[in-house]
Design a protein around this motif. Structure first.
Motif, PDB file in Angstrom:
ATOM      1  N   LEU A 143       0.725  -0.821  -0.634  1.00 24.47           N
ATOM      2  CA  LEU A 143      -0.205   0.107  -0.024  1.00 24.47           C
ATOM      3  C   LEU A 143       0.803   1.425   0.344  1.00 24.47           C
ATOM      4  O   LEU A 143       0.828   2.390  -1.100  1.00 24.47           O
ATOM      5  CB  LEU A 143      -0.845  -0.060   1.598  1.00 24.47           C
ATOM      6  CG  LEU A 143      -2.143  -0.613   1.083  1.00 24.47           C
ATOM      7  CD1 LEU A 143      -3.385  -1.110   2.655  1.00 24.47           C
ATOM      8  CD2 LEU A 143      -3.018  -0.187   0.325  1.00 24.47           C
ATOM      9  N   SER A 146       2.579   1.817  -3.346  1.00 24.28           N
ATOM     10  CA  SER A 146       2.058   1.726  -4.135  1.00 24.28           C
ATOM     11  C   SER A 146       1.103   3.742  -4.240  1.00 24.28           C
ATOM     12  O   SER A 146       1.049   4.149  -5.042  1.00 24.28           O
ATOM     13  CB  SER A 146       0.365   0.985  -4.190  1.00 24.28           C
ATOM     14  OG  SER A 146       0.434   0.222  -3.901  1.00 24.28           O
ATOM     15  N   ILE A 255      -3.776   5.275  -6.705  1.00 21.50           N
ATOM     16  CA  ILE A 255      -5.720   4.901  -5.949  1.00 21.50           C
ATOM     17  C   ILE A 255      -5.904   3.346  -6.175  1.00 21.50           C
ATOM     18  O   ILE A 255      -6.180   2.850  -5.540  1.00 21.50           O
ATOM     19  CB  ILE A 255      -6.487   6.093  -6.066  1.00 21.50           C
ATOM     20  CG1 ILE A 255      -6.131   7.951  -5.929  1.00 21.50           C
ATOM     21  CG2 ILE A 255      -7.336   5.615  -5.651  1.00 21.50           C
ATOM     22  CD1 ILE A 255      -5.645   7.353  -4.205  1.00 21.50           C
ATOM     23  N   PHE A 256      -5.710   3.263  -7.633  1.00 13.98           N
ATOM     24  CA  PHE A 256      -6.098   1.727  -7.739  1.00 13.98           C
ATOM     25  C   PHE A 256      -5.219   1.421  -7.627  1.00 13.98           C
ATOM     26  O   PHE A 256      -6.062  -0.686  -6.995  1.00 13.98           O
ATOM     27  CB  PHE A 256      -5.918   1.186  -9.673  1.00 13.98           C
ATOM     28  CG  PHE A 256      -6.858   2.655 -10.825  1.00 13.98           C
ATOM     29  CD1 PHE A 256      -8.268   2.827 -10.252  1.00 13.98           C
ATOM     30  CD2 PHE A 256      -7.103   3.872 -10.937  1.00 13.98           C
ATOM     31  CE1 PHE A 256      -9.530   3.002 -10.483  1.00 13.98           C
ATOM     32  CE2 PHE A 256      -7.804   4.291 -11.968  1.00 13.98           C
ATOM     33  CZ  PHE A 256      -9.293   3.672 -11.817  1.00 13.98           C
ATOM     34  N   CYS A 259      -6.018   0.882  -4.061  1.00 12.85           N
ATOM     35  CA  CYS A 259      -7.350  -0.325  -3.654  1.00 12.85           C
ATOM     36  C   CYS A 259      -7.424  -2.023  -3.712  1.00 12.85           C
ATOM     37  O   CYS A 259      -7.445  -2.831  -2.964  1.00 12.85           O
ATOM     38  CB  CYS A 259      -8.313   0.018  -4.997  1.00 12.85           C
ATOM     39  SG  CYS A 259      -9.542   1.742  -4.534  1.00 12.85           S
ATOM     40  N   TYR A 260      -6.559  -2.228  -4.517  1.00 14.81           N
ATOM     41  CA  TYR A 260      -5.949  -3.336  -4.964  1.00 14.81           C
ATOM     42  C   TYR A 260      -5.482  -4.455  -3.833  1.00 14.81           C
ATOM     43  O   TYR A 260      -6.063  -5.540  -3.274  1.00 14.81           O
ATOM     44  CB  TYR A 260      -4.841  -3.438  -6.401  1.00 14.81           C
ATOM     45  CG  TYR A 260      -4.656  -5.279  -6.754  1.00 14.81           C
ATOM     46  CD1 TYR A 260      -5.267  -5.780  -7.256  1.00 14.81           C
ATOM     47  CD2 TYR A 260      -2.724  -5.064  -6.524  1.00 14.81           C
ATOM     48  CE1 TYR A 260      -4.974  -7.220  -7.062  1.00 14.81           C
ATOM     49  CE2 TYR A 260      -2.422  -6.517  -7.188  1.00 14.81           C
ATOM     50  CZ  TYR A 260      -3.429  -7.583  -6.835  1.00 14.81           C
ATOM     51  OH  TYR A 260      -2.842  -8.836  -7.931  1.00 14.81           O
ATOM     52  N   GLY A 262      -5.274  -3.227  -0.523  1.00 15.35           N
ATOM     53  CA  GLY A 262      -6.110  -2.446   0.512  1.00 15.35           C
ATOM     54  C   GLY A 262      -7.484  -4.157  -0.048  1.00 15.35           C
ATOM     55  O   GLY A 262      -7.037  -4.462   1.264  1.00 15.35           O
ATOM     56  N   ALA A 263      -7.498  -4.332  -0.113  1.00 14.69           N
ATOM     57  CA  ALA A 263      -8.712  -5.087  -0.548  1.00 14.69           C
ATOM     58  C   ALA A 263      -8.218  -6.469  -0.522  1.00 14.69           C
ATOM     59  O   ALA A 263      -8.337  -7.282   0.341  1.00 14.69           O
ATOM     60  CB  ALA A 263      -8.870  -5.509  -1.889  1.00 14.69           C
ATOM     61  N   ALA A 310     -11.680   0.472 -10.321  1.00 14.18           N
ATOM     62  CA  ALA A 310     -11.766  -0.006  -9.236  1.00 14.18           C
ATOM     63  C   ALA A 310     -12.688  -1.383  -8.561  1.00 14.18           C
ATOM     64  O   ALA A 310     -11.841  -1.524  -7.717  1.00 14.18           O
ATOM     65  CB  ALA A 310     -12.884   1.648  -8.381  1.00 14.18           C
ATOM     66  N   CYS A 313     -10.572  -3.901  -9.180  1.00 14.42           N
ATOM     67  CA  CYS A 313      -9.221  -3.701  -8.466  1.00 14.42           C
ATOM     68  C   CYS A 313      -9.603  -4.408  -6.819  1.00 14.42           C
ATOM     69  O   CYS A 313      -8.658  -5.238  -6.443  1.00 14.42           O
ATOM     70  CB  CYS A 313      -8.388  -2.496  -7.921  1.00 14.42           C
ATOM     71  SG  CYS A 313      -7.714  -1.477  -9.441  1.00 14.42           S
ATOM     72  N   ILE A 314     -11.070  -4.033  -5.946  1.00 10.54           N
ATOM     73  CA  ILE A 314     -11.157  -4.542  -5.371  1.00 10.54           C
ATOM     74  C   ILE A 314     -11.324  -6.591  -5.352  1.00 10.54           C
ATOM     75  O   ILE A 314     -11.037  -7.093  -4.344  1.00 10.54           O
ATOM     76  CB  ILE A 314     -11.591  -3.952  -4.684  1.00 10.54           C
ATOM     77  CG1 ILE A 314     -11.900  -2.566  -4.492  1.00 10.54           C
ATOM     78  CG2 ILE A 314     -12.752  -4.295  -3.447  1.00 10.54           C
ATOM     79  CD1 ILE A 314     -12.746  -1.489  -4.337  1.00 10.54           C
TER      80      ILE A 314
END
Length: 404
Positions: A143, A146, A255-256, A259-260, A262-263, A310, A313-314
């Motif tokens: 993260l 990123s 950000i993308f 998201c990836y 972070g998920a 997004a 990515c999640i």
């Protein structure tokens, strides 16, 4: 907190891995002017060298357990220097040549530390607990990797180099703190003599090869692991090109990616808990299927489709949690009494880096098909980034079998 002391090193290792595999190709292509064809050749050659050294490093680390701490400290120092050098090539040196040299150094140092680190965790009493801490901290590092470089590279051109220098210093300090926590406060791994194997581990390279060839449970893991790694490596190599040219949103790349990862961080404890109920093999299949569903959506997107991407990515990031947590558990169960964990994880990293080397060839292939960074996306980029990984994931699911 001993598991936390062990797991902290996962953060700086991941912070180095993400630029090596995702951000540096786009950085050297778009900011430093290296053409796609030679860039792909450099990536392939450096990753191939990296791949070939991993089994040897794993074997040597199994044979030199008493010196593991010293080698990890030396590898960490080399990694910190190479990390800074990759972001800050000297102006008078050709960036392609500098990238090739520093990638070899960075890959070697990262492999040395990472294989020793994975072997350390495999020799701890519990498998899932240390793995969860390690991978969770790794995702936290991803993260950070990123968001921070993306913010730096989006700034005024005059500020990019000094900010990358400050970032490299911060990375070196984090790596130093994590290594200190590991060496001083993490639980010590069992040695061959007290691991319960009865001193039956193999003692020569030939014995190791024979033991791997005769280990059916391990052999059944290798093909799906490699195919799945290739399915992850291709979109990792092409992600920033897809975001820039297919979506037209280079300013949102960080950000993308956040998201990836972070998920993935959120999904990791879910997969770990689910594996205790359903078993790691079944959970890994479910994770790969979720990834297929996510990337199918990416094949349908175009300029301005930011919220749908997004969501992709999640979904793909949540599936990544299964890829991170479950194969090491399956490997630890498959090794048996005679194979050391350094050998097993050396094989896994070899296959993962072979996948990364082959993924690097997607850049000259796309250049041959007519794709150029900054000129917009198109069918070829969509097929390479989204469709091919889905097909590979489905093949990995089909080849993943239980050893019983």
């Amino acid at each position: 907190m001993s598991n936390a002391a062990y797991g902290l090193l996962g953060a700086p290792l991941a912070m180095a891995a993400l630029p090596l595999f995702v951000q540096l190709p786009a950085y050297y292509a778009t900011h430093l002017g290296v053409a796609l064809a030679p860039l792909g050749g450099v990536l392939f050659a450096a990753r191939l060298i990296d791949m070939l050294q991993d089994p040897l490093l794993g074997y040597l680390l199994d044979r030199a357990q008493a010196q593991r701490r010293r080698w990890m400290a030396l590898g960490a120092a080399a990694l910190a220097l190479a990390f800074a050098a990759l972001w800050l090539p000297p102006p008078a040196v050709a960036p392609g040549a500098w990238l090739a040299l520093m990638l070899v150094l960075a890959y070697g140092a990262h492999s040395l530390v990472n294989i020793a680190y994975l072997s350390w965790g495999a020799r701890l009493p519990s498998a899932l607990g240390p793995v969860a801490w390690r991978e969770g901290m790794g995702l936290a590092g991803m993260l950070a990797a990123s968001l921070i470089p993306a913010a730096i590279l989006a700034a005024d051109a005059a500020q990019v180099r000094p900010r990358l220098g400050a970032y490299s210093i911060g990375y070196a300090l984090l790596l130093l703190i994590a290594m200190f926590a590991l060496l001083r406060h993490a639980p010590s791994p069992a040695t061959s003599g007290d691991s319960g194997s009865g001193g039956n581990e193999v003692n020569s390279w030939r014995d190791t090869v024979r033991e791997v060839a005769g280990n059916r449970a391990l052999r059944l893991l290798l093909a799906p692991y490699f195919i799945n790694a290739l399915a992850v490596a291709i979109p990792a190599t092409l992600a920033l090109f897809y975001i820039d040219d297919q979506l037209g949103a280079p300013h949102l790349a960080g950000i993308f990616l956040a998201c990836y990862f972070g998920a993935a961080a959120c999904g990791l404890p879910v997969w770990t808990a689910l594996a205790r109920k359903l078993g790691p093999l079944k959970c890994w299949r479910l994770g790969m299927l979720l990834s297929v569903l996510g990337f199918c959506g990416a094949a349908l997107l175009g300029t301005g489709d930011l919220l749908p991407y997004a969501a992709v990515c999640i979904a793909a990031g949540a599936a990544l949690g299964a890829d991170l947590a479950l194969p090491p558990v399956l490997l630890a169960a498959a090794l048996g009494e005679r194979l050391g964990p350094g050998t097993g994880f050396g094989l896994f990293t070899l296959l993962g880096k072979l996948a990364l080397a082959l993924a690097g060839l997607s850049l000259p292939l796309l250049a041959w098909l007519g794709y150029q960074p900054g000129a917009g996306g198109g069918t070829h980029l969509l097929l390479a980034y989204a469709v091919l990984p889905c097909l590979l994931k489905l093949l990995a699911i089909a080849t993943l079998r239980s050893p019983t």
